[in-house]
Design a protein around this motif. Structure first.
Motif, mmCIF file in Angstrom:
data_model
loop_
_atom_site.group_PDB
_atom_site.id
_atom_site.type_symbol
_atom_site.label_atom_id
_atom_site.label_comp_id
_atom_site.label_asym_id
_atom_site.label_seq_id
_atom_site.Cartn_x
_atom_site.Cartn_y
_atom_site.Cartn_z
ATOM 1 N N UNK A 59 111.548 54.141 -3.927
ATOM 2 C CA UNK A 59 111.028 52.886 -2.955
ATOM 3 C C UNK A 59 110.072 53.190 -1.708
ATOM 4 N N UNK A 60 110.452 54.281 -1.070
ATOM 5 C CA UNK A 60 109.619 54.825 -0.021
ATOM 6 C C UNK A 60 108.301 55.155 -0.506
ATOM 7 N N UNK A 61 108.053 55.642 -1.661
ATOM 8 C CA UNK A 61 106.779 55.902 -2.121
ATOM 9 C C UNK A 61 106.316 54.579 -2.606
ATOM 10 N N UNK A 62 106.726 53.452 -2.997
ATOM 11 C CA UNK A 62 106.266 52.370 -3.372
ATOM 12 C C UNK A 62 105.910 51.682 -2.322
ATOM 13 N N UNK A 66 101.942 50.324 -1.241
ATOM 14 C CA UNK A 66 101.890 48.836 -0.568
ATOM 15 C C UNK A 66 101.139 48.848 0.588
ATOM 16 N N UNK A 67 101.653 49.885 1.588
ATOM 17 C CA UNK A 67 100.770 49.611 3.047
ATOM 18 C C UNK A 67 99.585 50.208 2.831
ATOM 19 N N UNK A 68 99.389 51.341 1.903
ATOM 20 C CA UNK A 68 97.832 51.633 1.912
ATOM 21 C C UNK A 68 97.106 50.561 1.090
ATOM 22 N N UNK A 69 97.738 49.761 0.229
ATOM 23 C CA UNK A 69 96.886 48.696 -0.398
ATOM 24 C C UNK A 69 96.693 47.605 0.596
ATOM 25 N N UNK A 70 97.618 47.202 1.611
ATOM 26 C CA UNK A 70 97.504 46.295 2.427
ATOM 27 C C UNK A 70 96.466 46.651 3.711
ATOM 28 N N UNK A 71 96.359 48.070 3.806
ATOM 29 C CA UNK A 71 95.268 48.582 4.589
ATOM 30 C C UNK A 71 93.999 48.534 3.860
#
Length: 75
Positions: A59-62, A66-71
């Motif tokens: 979950x932490x990896x996911x 997601x944070x990277x994609x949002x950025x």
């Protein structure tokens, strides 16, 4: 939170309805065949703490992805 318009292109929508799918040869909604036979013996399962730790790491990896994609999307 408003979704960026660019994300709409990535939403998958089925093009085959359920009746068409199940009418096909060898189509079945049963997923019994997905069972992991190595886990059938409850005595050989990992400790619950280890299972929980693996789930949390996944979950932490996911979340990091997601944070990277949002950025990348400017969010």
């Amino acid at each position: 939170m408003q979704r960026p318009a660019a994300l709409g292109a990535f939403i998958w929508r089925p093009t085959i309805d359920y009746e068409d799918l199940v009418s096909r040869d060898k189509a079945s909604p049963d997923i019994f065949w997905l069972r992991d036979e190595s886990l059938e013996d409850a005595d050989n399962l990992p400790a619950p703490e280890l299972i929980l730790q693996e789930i949390m790491e996944d979950l932490e990896g996911a979340l990091a992805q997601l944070r990277e994609m949002a950025g990348d999307l400017g969010g």
